[in-house]
Enzyme design. Structure first.
Site, mmCIF file in Angstrom:
data_model
loop_
_atom_site.group_PDB
_atom_site.id
_atom_site.type_symbol
_atom_site.label_atom_id
_atom_site.label_comp_id
_atom_site.label_asym_id
_atom_site.label_seq_id
_atom_site.Cartn_x
_atom_site.Cartn_y
_atom_site.Cartn_z
ATOM 1 N N ALA A 48 -3.610 7.876 -5.009
ATOM 2 C CA ALA A 48 -2.214 7.445 -5.059
ATOM 3 C C ALA A 48 -2.226 5.990 -5.536
ATOM 4 O O ALA A 48 -2.292 5.055 -4.730
ATOM 5 C CB ALA A 48 -1.564 7.575 -3.691
ATOM 6 N N GLY A 73 0.830 -1.203 0.000
ATOM 7 C CA GLY A 73 0.000 0.000 0.000
ATOM 8 C C GLY A 73 0.860 1.248 0.000
ATOM 9 O O GLY A 73 2.052 1.190 -0.306
ATOM 10 N N ASN A 74 0.262 2.371 0.327
ATOM 11 C CA ASN A 74 1.038 3.608 0.450
ATOM 12 C C ASN A 74 0.369 4.517 1.477
ATOM 13 O O ASN A 74 -0.681 4.183 2.017
ATOM 14 C CB ASN A 74 1.197 4.289 -0.922
ATOM 15 N N ARG A 75 0.992 5.642 1.773
ATOM 16 C CA ARG A 75 0.577 6.491 2.888
ATOM 17 C C ARG A 75 -0.583 7.427 2.580
ATOM 18 O O ARG A 75 -0.915 8.273 3.405
ATOM 19 C CB ARG A 75 1.768 7.326 3.368
ATOM 20 N N SER A 76 -1.179 7.329 1.406
ATOM 21 C CA SER A 76 -2.308 8.218 1.107
ATOM 22 C C SER A 76 -3.461 7.974 2.073
ATOM 23 O O SER A 76 -3.883 6.839 2.285
ATOM 24 C CB SER A 76 -2.787 7.984 -0.327
#
Ligand code: CTP
Ligand code: CA
Length: 225
Positions: free
Chosen positions: A100, A33-36
């Site tokens: 994102a 995943g990512n930090r969005s």
């Protein structure tokens, strides 16, 4: 009084927004995943609605309430987000790609939990399709296609490169290396670029930044009319 009686600037417009991260599953318990947080995209959807637009929000996995009056479609993976966006695309005036989206996803999702073995592990990732570029090149292309650019250096050069390469009308760039500018937090600042212009939106709450961005979107729609 006159201002309150004027029709909202985006009345009659249809705006499609993507927001949040995507989660790309490795196995039943793990993902990339990512930090969005999705807050910027949700704020954009809310601002568009408040300006009178009919708004569809395609949301990755986020823990946020749906803005009032907004139609929401939930997705998880980049491939699902692309399908949902392209399915919703016809008859929209504006697309705003605030999500994102993962650039790479595991080549396969394992049906069972991956067991620990050996001292290192390699996972093959494959490039995802670029939803924003696909929207900009689509037969049902909205009048205005707006991208975001998350950068840690050379903001304007990288943002303008994305503007041209993906065939966009506007790109909203934020410097994610600066504290309080972009991912996770409640505040942001944007530099918005188009072919012949630039507008900087001052650091502030994402709700206020989103409102200014949507005012610029309304300006650009009027300029192109
Ligand atoms: N985007 C997209 N689909 C992807 C990747 C990105 O629609 N598979 C969109 C994002 O929603 C954003 C814009 O492209 O509006 C720019 O995303 P960003 O990550 O900044 O740029 P990339 O083109 O992915 O390039 P890089 O990550 O290498 O900077
Ligand atoms: Ca990317």
């Amino acid at each position: 009084l006159e201002a309150t009686l004027a029709p909202p600037r985006l009345a009659g417009r249809r705006v499609l927004v993507s927001a949040g991260p995507t989660f790309e599953d490795i196995d039943p318990v793990r993902f990339i995943g990512n930090r969005s947080s999705g807050k910027m995209g949700f704020a954009v959807a809310a601002a568009a609605r408040r300006l009178g637009a009919e708004v569809t929000l395609v949301a990755g996995p986020v823990a946020l309430d749906t803005p009032a009056g907004v139609r929401r479609v939930d997705v998880r993976r980049a491939a699902q987000m692309r399908e949902a966006v392209l399915a919703a695309l016809p008859d929209h005036d504006v697309y705003i790609g605030a999500a994102a989206v993962a650039d790479y996803a595991p080549a396969e999702t394992l049906p069972q939990k991956l067991k620990k073995a050996g001292e290192s592990l390699q996972i093959t990732l494959v490039r995802t399709a670029d939803i924003l570029a696909d929207v900009a090149a689509h037969a049902a292309r909205p009048r205005l296609v707006v991208g975001f650019a998350a950068e840690t250096q050379d903001l304007e050069a990288y943002a303008r490169d994305k503007l041209h390469r993906k065939g966009l009308d506007l790109i909203a760039a934020n410097d994610v290396s600066r504290a309080g500018h972009g991912f996770e937090g409640d505040d942001n600042a944007l530099s918005v670029f188009w072919r012949e212009g630039r507008r900087d939106i001052a650091h502030g709450p994402k709700t206020a930044v989103a409102r200014e961005l949507m005012d610029l979107v309304a300006d650009r729609l009027e300029a192109e009319a």
